[in-house]
Design a protein around this motif. Structure first.
Motif, mmCIF file in Angstrom:
data_model
loop_
_atom_site.group_PDB
_atom_site.id
_atom_site.type_symbol
_atom_site.label_atom_id
_atom_site.label_comp_id
_atom_site.label_asym_id
_atom_site.label_seq_id
_atom_site.Cartn_x
_atom_site.Cartn_y
_atom_site.Cartn_z
ATOM 1 N N ARG A 1 -14.681 -28.192 55.500
ATOM 2 C CA ARG A 1 -15.827 -28.184 54.578
ATOM 3 C C ARG A 1 -15.629 -27.110 53.508
ATOM 4 O O ARG A 1 -15.881 -27.340 52.330
ATOM 5 N N TYR A 2 -15.154 -25.948 53.915
ATOM 6 C CA TYR A 2 -14.940 -24.850 52.981
ATOM 7 C C TYR A 2 -13.828 -25.179 51.979
ATOM 8 O O TYR A 2 -14.007 -25.033 50.774
ATOM 9 N N ILE A 3 -12.680 -25.628 52.459
ATOM 10 C CA ILE A 3 -11.542 -25.882 51.571
ATOM 11 C C ILE A 3 -11.811 -27.033 50.618
ATOM 12 O O ILE A 3 -11.404 -26.991 49.458
ATOM 13 N N LEU A 4 -12.521 -28.065 51.072
ATOM 14 C CA LEU A 4 -12.847 -29.191 50.188
ATOM 15 C C LEU A 4 -13.975 -28.852 49.226
ATOM 16 O O LEU A 4 -14.328 -29.652 48.376
ATOM 17 N N TYR A 5 -14.547 -27.663 49.353
ATOM 18 C CA TYR A 5 -15.569 -27.167 48.434
ATOM 19 C C TYR A 5 -16.823 -28.042 48.470
ATOM 20 O O TYR A 5 -17.467 -28.288 47.453
ATOM 21 N N LEU A 6 -17.141 -28.562 49.675
ATOM 22 C CA LEU A 6 -18.338 -29.386 49.813
ATOM 23 C C LEU A 6 -19.564 -28.502 49.601
ATOM 24 O O LEU A 6 -19.566 -27.331 49.928
ATOM 25 N N GLU A 7 -20.588 -29.056 49.034
ATOM 26 C CA GLU A 7 -21.816 -28.364 48.616
ATOM 27 C C GLU A 7 -21.623 -27.531 47.347
ATOM 28 O O GLU A 7 -22.558 -26.932 46.860
ATOM 29 N N GLY B 1 -3.941 -34.803 61.826
ATOM 30 C CA GLY B 1 -4.874 -35.790 62.373
ATOM 31 C C GLY B 1 -6.292 -35.458 61.962
ATOM 32 O O GLY B 1 -6.571 -35.277 60.778
ATOM 33 N N ASN B 2 -7.175 -35.320 62.929
ATOM 34 C CA ASN B 2 -8.561 -34.954 62.636
ATOM 35 C C ASN B 2 -8.778 -33.452 62.699
ATOM 36 O O ASN B 2 -9.904 -32.976 62.711
ATOM 37 N N GLY B 3 -7.701 -32.681 62.740
ATOM 38 C CA GLY B 3 -7.790 -31.231 62.741
ATOM 39 C C GLY B 3 -8.028 -30.662 64.126
ATOM 40 O O GLY B 3 -8.349 -31.380 65.059
ATOM 41 N N LYS B 4 -7.865 -29.353 64.226
ATOM 42 C CA LYS B 4 -8.061 -28.652 65.492
ATOM 43 C C LYS B 4 -8.946 -27.437 65.258
ATOM 44 O O LYS B 4 -8.950 -26.858 64.175
ATOM 45 N N GLY B 5 -9.662 -27.029 66.298
ATOM 46 C CA GLY B 5 -10.502 -25.834 66.222
ATOM 47 C C GLY B 5 -11.530 -25.933 65.109
ATOM 48 O O GLY B 5 -12.215 -26.948 64.970
ATOM 49 N N LYS B 6 -11.640 -24.874 64.296
ATOM 50 C CA LYS B 6 -12.607 -24.852 63.201
ATOM 51 C C LYS B 6 -12.198 -25.794 62.064
ATOM 52 O O LYS B 6 -12.952 -25.995 61.121
ATOM 53 N N ALA B 7 -10.978 -26.371 62.154
ATOM 54 C CA ALA B 7 -10.536 -27.347 61.149
ATOM 55 C C ALA B 7 -10.754 -28.781 61.640
ATOM 56 O O ALA B 7 -10.340 -29.729 60.995
ATOM 57 N N LYS B 8 -11.430 -28.954 62.777
ATOM 58 C CA LYS B 8 -11.740 -30.295 63.280
ATOM 59 C C LYS B 8 -12.757 -30.937 62.349
ATOM 60 O O LYS B 8 -13.718 -30.302 61.924
ATOM 61 N N TRP B 9 -12.515 -32.202 62.038
ATOM 62 C CA TRP B 9 -13.340 -32.896 61.054
ATOM 63 C C TRP B 9 -13.352 -34.369 61.386
ATOM 64 O O TRP B 9 -12.424 -34.875 62.021
ATOM 65 N N GLN C 1 -6.313 -34.015 52.962
ATOM 66 C CA GLN C 1 -6.565 -33.492 51.613
ATOM 67 C C GLN C 1 -6.702 -31.971 51.637
ATOM 68 O O GLN C 1 -6.164 -31.270 50.781
ATOM 69 N N ALA C 2 -7.401 -31.444 52.630
ATOM 70 C CA ALA C 2 -7.537 -29.987 52.766
ATOM 71 C C ALA C 2 -6.163 -29.354 52.981
ATOM 72 O O ALA C 2 -5.861 -28.300 52.414
#
Length: 140
Positions: free
Chosen positions: A32-38, A92-100, A108-109
């Motif tokens: 969420r942070y890296i994609l600059y959502l919000e 894949g769908n990420g791991k830890g705090k990068a799970k999405w 993309q991130a």
């Protein structure tokens, strides 16, 4: 040339007046942070930095380039999340705090981390983030 955390600075493009202050209790999902959502003004417990001066210059947008080091951050209790660590948790769908929930958005991130040689400074455990930011960053 490979970046050396003991010898080379981490750089951040920010305003001329100072580095933005993170919010330790904000949502800590890395994708969420890296994609600059919000968008601009959103609260985050992270500050992005880069190994590359040119990347920091892009994000300065007429502001200033600020520098710190992994040692200064760590000595102040700020956790450094390296580029290699960011890349390793974005598969894949990420791991830890990068799970999405979207593997495409994780990918993309990952591309953005590679493009900007991004490292994160994690302020989630910092009680006085403004004081720490002022302590660890200096204008270049």
């Amino acid at each position: 040339m490979k970046w050396n955390p003991g010898k080379q600075p981490l750089l951040r493009g920010d305003s001329k007046s100072g580095v933005g202050v993170p919010s330790p209790s904000a949502d800590d999902l890395i994708v969420r942070y890296i994609l600059y959502l919000e968008g601009p003004g959103r609260e985050t417990p992270y500050l992005s930095t880069s190994e590359e001066f040119e990347a920091a210059k892009v994000f300065a947008q007429g502001g200033a380039i600020w520098a710190t080091s992994v040692r200064k951050a760590n000595d102040s209790g700020v956790r450094h999340i390296s580029k290699s660590e960011l890349l390793s948790c974005k598969k894949g769908n990420g791991k830890g705090k990068a799970k999405w929930n979207s593997a495409f958005e994780v990918m993309q991130a990952r591309r953005y981390v590679e493009q900007w040689s991004e490292h994160l400074l994690d302020f989630r455990t910092i009680a006085e983030p403004a004081a720490v930011v002022a302590l660890i960053f200096e204008r270049t």
